[in-house]
Design a protein around this motif. Sequence first.
Motif, short mmCIF file in Angstrom:
data_model
loop_
_atom_site.label_atom_id
_atom_site.label_comp_id
_atom_site.label_asym_id
_atom_site.label_seq_id
_atom_site.Cartn_x
_atom_site.Cartn_y
_atom_site.Cartn_z
N GLY A 6 -4.89 2.13 -17.12
CA GLY A 6 -4.93 1.99 -15.93
C GLY A 6 -3.85 2.69 -15.27
N PHE A 7 -3.74 3.27 -14.13
CA PHE A 7 -2.65 3.91 -13.40
C PHE A 7 -2.33 3.20 -11.98
CE2 PHE A 7 -5.44 7.68 -12.82
CZ PHE A 7 -5.38 8.08 -11.41
N VAL A 8 -1.26 3.10 -11.45
CA VAL A 8 -0.94 2.56 -10.17
C VAL A 8 0.36 3.15 -9.52
CG1 VAL A 8 -1.72 0.08 -10.98
CG2 VAL A 8 0.52 0.61 -11.26
N ASN A 9 0.34 2.91 -8.45
CA ASN A 9 1.59 3.39 -7.58
C ASN A 9 1.96 2.68 -6.39
OD1 ASN A 9 0.44 5.55 -5.39
ND2 ASN A 9 -0.99 5.55 -6.92
N CYS A 10 2.90 2.85 -5.70
CA CYS A 10 3.32 2.81 -4.31
C CYS A 10 2.77 1.21 -3.53
CB CYS A 10 2.50 3.68 -3.56
SG CYS A 10 2.77 5.48 -3.66
N GLN A 11 3.84 0.31 -3.94
CA GLN A 11 3.70 -1.23 -3.61
C GLN A 11 4.70 -1.73 -2.55
OE1 GLN A 11 3.79 -1.74 -7.91
NE2 GLN A 11 5.80 -2.82 -8.02
N ASP A 12 4.57 -1.14 -1.30
CA ASP A 12 5.53 -1.62 -0.16
C ASP A 12 5.23 -3.14 -0.14
OD1 ASP A 12 6.78 -2.10 2.05
OD2 ASP A 12 6.08 -0.31 3.24
N TRP A 13 6.12 -4.07 -0.27
CA TRP A 13 6.29 -5.34 -0.33
C TRP A 13 5.52 -5.86 1.33
CZ3 TRP A 13 7.18 -9.65 -3.44
CH2 TRP A 13 7.51 -10.76 -2.75
N GLN A 14 6.20 -5.22 2.08
CA GLN A 14 6.06 -5.44 3.53
C GLN A 14 4.87 -5.40 3.95
OE1 GLN A 14 9.80 -5.51 6.18
NE2 GLN A 14 10.05 -3.88 4.89
N ASN A 15 3.81 -4.38 3.40
CA ASN A 15 2.74 -3.72 3.94
C ASN A 15 1.49 -4.88 3.44
OD1 ASN A 15 1.76 -1.76 5.64
ND2 ASN A 15 0.50 -1.36 3.70
N GLY A 16 1.73 -5.55 2.35
CA GLY A 16 0.55 -6.21 2.00
C GLY A 16 0.75 -6.87 0.48
#
Length: 524
Positions: free
Chosen positions: A161-171
């Motif tokens: 699997g590939f993942v990216n972009c995990q802004d804590w404040q956004n969700g």
Amino acid sequence: MERFQFARDLATKHKRRRFLIGTLGVSASVIASQWTHKVVAQPSFSGYPFSLGIASGEPLPDGVVLWTRLAPEPLNGGGMPSVNVPVQWQVALDENMRNVVRRGTAIATPEFAHSVHVEVGGLQPDRWYWYQFKAGNEVSSIGRTRTAPARDTRVAQFRFGFVNCQDWQNGYYTAYQGLAKEELDLVVHLGDYIYEYGSQPGGPRQHNSPEIVTLGDYRNRHALYKTDANLQAAHAAFPWIVTWDDHEVENNYASLIPEENQSQQEFVTRRANAYQAYYEHMPLRRLSLPHGPYLQLYRRFTFGDIAEFNVLDTRQYRSDQPCDDGLKPRCSEAFDPNATMTGTKQEQWLFRGLSKSQARWNVIAQQTMMAQYNFDARPGQEVFNLDQWDGYVAARDRFLKFLQQQQPNNPVVITGDIHSSWVHDLKTDFNNPNSPTVGTEFVGTSISSDFPETFIPPTVAALSANPHTKFFDGKNRGYVRCHLTQNTWQSDYRIVSTIREPNASISTLASFVVPNGRSGAEQA
């Protein structure tokens, strides 16, 4: 990508300072421990020391990297005294840790925030192992990892699997709930593991710290993100291969050129701080030990005869974005033959590796969208995202012409950054739909970072002007699950029902297949 700042304000992108960067005499704050601190044989902790979880990564046929960090007070600098602490580790063949096959002791030092990077060797290829840490009388949870198949082994299937972009404040990281339950051999993180921003109201969860700059700031921000239980579960379930994008340091930085108005020395120091904290919190090998504002991150992993991953770093060595960056028509700078996303050395390394590869699928794991995309659907009009490869046309052309001429087996580019899902045919000439298709690009949506809803309709409207783009979705968050066989590659776009709540359901939005020997994807 700064929450699609270019989409909200196309004309007033902050003009960045441009520096003539000479030879830098900056050394790492600490390159390696000098072992000057007292070693505490039986330490006591003010809280549970394994609060940030455990992780593994960098899988080879005979070993992996095991990671943890002692942090009884994770958001307060870790809460550890300035002493060296022995950390025991062990690797077993079973999840109950009864059949231990490797064990040892690592020293967690204050110079590296009491992080531990254990390079375990002597393991068997292509099999699951379980691992655990102990410090003093405290033990970590048990993690699971997997070695790579031997290089010359025929492999029937491989899942990642590939993942990216995990802004804590956004969700919330609800996507990691689903990822942790998948049947995978590997997870690849394509960047923006943390965000450097200060407090931004409006999201479902908040932090109260300002924008991060110092080493302590970056350590606390990484620690905040790693306290998330879903992220910890995904790390504990599979080995990870990681690379960064921009937010691990600062939005849209390029090499040693910052986005904001900072002095050269200020940004060099900031990048050194960010790079050290990144190393401290990732399951990386000593190869990636930071040297001041430099860290070796591009590297290659082979999984039997089925897949070879070329992991790129398109931030540390890139030229400054052309035309003052942003979303706009391209100026002549965007076609500069000397402009680069990777630097010459990395580009040549990539070409050599692809030329020699015997793998059925050749994966290029990188950060920003490679395919051309004109965001303006009006006839004769052009608007491009100049932080992506659209701002580095000559560099992209070199890569695509290389694919056309050398024809490595089944090149597939996997990409993050843009907080949305895309599938592209990679063309030798994007302006000519009849030009050869030489590769496929799968762009994965974010874990939690947003794609503004107001920008979805114009992006959809522009699809007709970009016939090489097979799929776009900007509404949903999630990850991409890939199933490789000797005959096909299938990418499933897995999405969550919400990031506004801690729990969510998960489903497959769309699936695309690439047949062996034929570039370009078709919907399954």
